[in-house]
Design a protein around this motif. Structure first.
Motif, short mmCIF file in Angstrom:
data_model
loop_
_atom_site.label_atom_id
_atom_site.label_comp_id
_atom_site.label_asym_id
_atom_site.label_seq_id
_atom_site.Cartn_x
_atom_site.Cartn_y
_atom_site.Cartn_z
N GLY A 1 0.79 -1.22 0.00
CA GLY A 1 0.00 0.00 0.00
C GLY A 1 0.82 1.28 0.00
N LEU A 2 2.12 1.19 -0.31
CA LEU A 2 2.99 2.37 -0.28
C LEU A 2 2.49 3.45 -1.23
N PHE A 3 2.08 3.08 -2.43
CA PHE A 3 1.65 4.09 -3.41
C PHE A 3 0.43 4.86 -2.89
N ASN A 4 -0.54 4.14 -2.33
CA ASN A 4 -1.73 4.82 -1.80
C ASN A 4 -1.39 5.70 -0.60
N LYS A 5 -0.43 5.28 0.20
CA LYS A 5 0.02 6.12 1.32
C LYS A 5 0.61 7.43 0.80
N ILE A 6 1.38 7.34 -0.28
CA ILE A 6 1.98 8.54 -0.86
C ILE A 6 0.89 9.46 -1.42
N VAL A 7 -0.09 8.87 -2.12
CA VAL A 7 -1.17 9.66 -2.72
C VAL A 7 -1.95 10.40 -1.64
N ASN A 8 -2.23 9.71 -0.54
CA ASN A 8 -3.07 10.30 0.52
C ASN A 8 -2.28 11.08 1.57
#
Length: 291
Positions: free
Chosen positions: A271-278
């Motif tokens: 979930g790293l990408f979603n953490k960055i987006v949010n």
């Protein structure tokens, strides 16, 4: 003396412009596409260029002819008509043809704009490979969620298979661009953009950040290697065998403003990408373009 300078100034200026522009062509990559998106964009460039030339070339030639034909010299035999002011036929031609051509350009532009919508899936019987791309200061992080591997400043992709890029930024806005595969798309904090591309043949393609983003902007370049499915799977196995994993602490270190060499990681936090987006979102979910 002044007339001689004027006579030779224009040709010299044109030659100087050609020499200067020859160094900015990036080897004309956009006119040598290696994928369906790039090929359609090249075709649109050719169509618009040819249609514009239908207007511009005659205008330039007529301008040169008029300057020469009606030059101020004693032996000039050009017809003198001081009271002439209007020609319905001439005005119909020089207004009618450009209007028709602009209409044709509009039709082609609308058609290709719809066909080349970045988030629109490509026609293929193969499942797209998802790659998450994050622009940082001053480097690119690429994560492969299906393979659970990550790279910095380089990509491997299988040829003849759609690639579904999900893009965001954890730094100032940038622009993701692989000229031979397709046009650029912006990466922005708090947003997830989608771009579908495909390489039709094996090769090594140039990629870069195409938006100025500060001191080491020139370092935001990356290579995209397109290989067969078998070679791609072998590369994945090779990355799985490297000793380094990307942790959250490692990502925070990587995200600090600095250039970076090529790096590979055998895993990354789920979930790293979603953490960055949010990361920069307050009280409402981030915007996901094309989803």
């Amino acid at each position: 003396m002044r007339r001689k300078l004027t006579k030779y100034a224009a040709p010299l200026l044109i030659m100087l412009m050609m020499v200067m522009l020859s160094g900015c062509s990036t080897n004309m990559m956009v006119l040598d596409p290696k994928g369906p998106v790039g090929a359609d964009q090249r075709d649109l460039i050719y169509i618009v260029t040819i249609l514009c030339a239908i207007i511009m070339v005659p205008v330039i030639l007529l301008t040169a002819w008029i300057v020469w034909r009606y030059r101020d010299t004693k032996d000039n035999k050009a017809k003198y008509m001081p009271t002439w002011s209007h020609s319905a036929l001439a005005e119909t031609i020089w207004w009618g043809i450009p209007i028709i051509i602009i209409g044709i350009i509009g039709v082609f532009t609308v058609k290709y704009t719809y066909a080349l919508e970045p988030s629109k899936p490509l026609d293929s019987d193969k499942k797209p490979l998802v790659i998450e791309a994050t622009s940082l200061d001053w480097k690119w992080l690429f994560t492969y969620p299906e393979q659970d591997i990550a790279t910095v400043n380089y990509l491997y992709i299988p040829e003849d298979r759609p690639i579904e890029f999900h893009l965001t930024s954890d730094a100032p806005m940038n622009s993701f661009w692989i000229p031979q595969l397709g046009g650029q798309i912006y990466t922005m904090s708090g947003m997830s953009m989608k771009l579908n591309l495909q390489a039709d043949e094996p090769g090594v393609y140039y990629g870069s950040g195409a938006n100025f983003s500060g001191e080491h902007f020139a370092d935001m370049r990356f290579e995209v290697t397109a290989t067969s499915d078998e070679e791609f799977n072998q590369w994945v196995d090779k990355i799985k065998a490297v000793p380094d994993a990307l942790t959250l602490e490692g990502y925070e270190k990587l995200a600090e403003p600095a250039s970076s060499p090529v790096q590979s990681f055998n895993s990354f936090p789920e979930g790293l990408f979603n953490k960055i987006v949010n990361k920069y979102v307050v009280d409402k979910p981030a915007h996901h373009h094309g989803e």
